[in-house]
Design an enzyme around this catalytic site. Structure first.
Site, PDB file in Angstrom:
ATOM      1  N   LYS A  11       0.854  -1.191   0.000  1.00 55.33           N
ATOM      2  CA  LYS A  11       0.000   0.000   0.000  1.00 55.33           C
ATOM      3  C   LYS A  11       0.883   1.231   0.000  1.00 55.33           C
ATOM      4  CE  LYS A  11       0.910   1.262   4.434  1.00 55.33           C
ATOM      5  NZ  LYS A  11       1.693   2.472   4.769  1.00 55.33           N
ATOM      6  N   ASP A  37      -1.753  -1.183  10.916  1.00 64.54           N
ATOM      7  CA  ASP A  37      -2.183  -1.101   9.521  1.00 64.54           C
ATOM      8  C   ASP A  37      -2.983  -2.312   9.070  1.00 64.54           C
ATOM      9  OD1 ASP A  37      -0.811   1.255   9.426  1.00 64.54           O
ATOM     10  OD2 ASP A  37       0.866   0.510   8.227  1.00 64.54           O
TER      11      ASP A  37
END
Length: 264
Positions: free
Chosen positions: A7, A138
């Site tokens: 990401k 995350d």
């Protein structure tokens, strides 16, 4: 065999501090976007005990895959536990460690989802997100399988964006950034306790991607000054106008930006 994707943080704003499990963390507002062309490959086989093989720079007990394995154990029966206790996970690493691309978090999330599906545990997305949060900040984003989302708090609040994902070029300097050290440095030198959390959140959460990328790298990532202070060799990439992802050493630039409904 299954995959875990990288990401980037299109922006990352520190909006305060929160306490979780008797520990203080910075409260974030960030826009995460999954990168489909950069991923680790995970292959599972049977073994004498639980093993993790791959190019990792930490002991097994600190590996997010091992933490995910421990976190899922309370949700399985004895037969399923025996199965997990005899897994060998081989990871072909493509996502650079310490780059701010979420490689370790993505590995853990992919494993949690794989276990849930393979063992037919029927753990709901909400509970799986709670398990993920115990492993790392995350990880709930990756568990959610969202392609692009605003992420708040410690990573537990995920709001899928209307904006479309877009292609980016990832620049990966061979520098490993220590996340804990970056946050400590930010806290000691750059954090402002007087920031208006509500105002910042409302402004950034409503920006479309086009407007986000019209900002400077310094405006988009609050951690950039701390990262450059600690790793001055990365200055040249910021000077080129490239955007820092997360708290790591990797930068990105857009290739082709699809406009959101709001921007059209």
């Amino acid at each position: 065999m299954f995959y875990s994707y990288a990401k980037v943080n299109l922006f990352l704003k520190i909006v305060g501090k929160i306490t979780y499990d008797n520990q203080e963390y910075h409260s974030l507002l960030s826009r995460f976007m999954l990168i489909p062309h950069l991923f680790d490959t995970l292959e599972v086989s049977q073994s004498d005990d639980f093993q993790i093989c791959g190019d990792f720079d930490c002991p097994k007990e600190q590996n997010t895959l091992y933490k995910a394995y421990q976190a899922i154990l309370p949700y399985v029966n004895q037969e399923q536990k025996h199965f997990l206790n005899h897994l060998k996970i081989e990871v072909e690493k493509k996502i650079p460690s310490g780059g701010g691309l979420g490689g370790g978090s993505s590995n853990a999330a992919a494993f949690l989802c794989w276990v849930n599906e393979t063992l037919d545990l029927k753990i709901t997305p909400a509970i799986l997100s709670q398990i993920a949060l115990k492993v790392g900040s995350d990880i709930p984003f990756f568990v959610s399988k969202a392609k692009i989302a605003n992420v708040r708090g410690r990573g537990e609040i995920i709001e899928v964006c209307e904006d479309l994902p877009f292609e980016v070029e990832i620049i990966t300097p061979k520098i490993h950034c220590n996340t804990a050290e970056v946050y400590r440095h930010y806290a000691s030198k750059f954090y402002l306790a007087s920031i208006n959390q509500e105002k910042i959140t409302q402004h950034w959460a409503n920006l479309n991607n086009v407007k986000v990328l019209q900002n400077t790298p310094y405006e988009n990532n609050d951690l950039l000054p701390a990262v450059l202070d600690l790793y001055p060799k990365l200055q040249e990439f910021a000077d080129l106008g490239l955007f820092l992802s997360g708290s790591g050493s990797c930068f990105f630039k857009p290739k082709k930006l699809e406009k959101s409904k709001e921007a059209q």
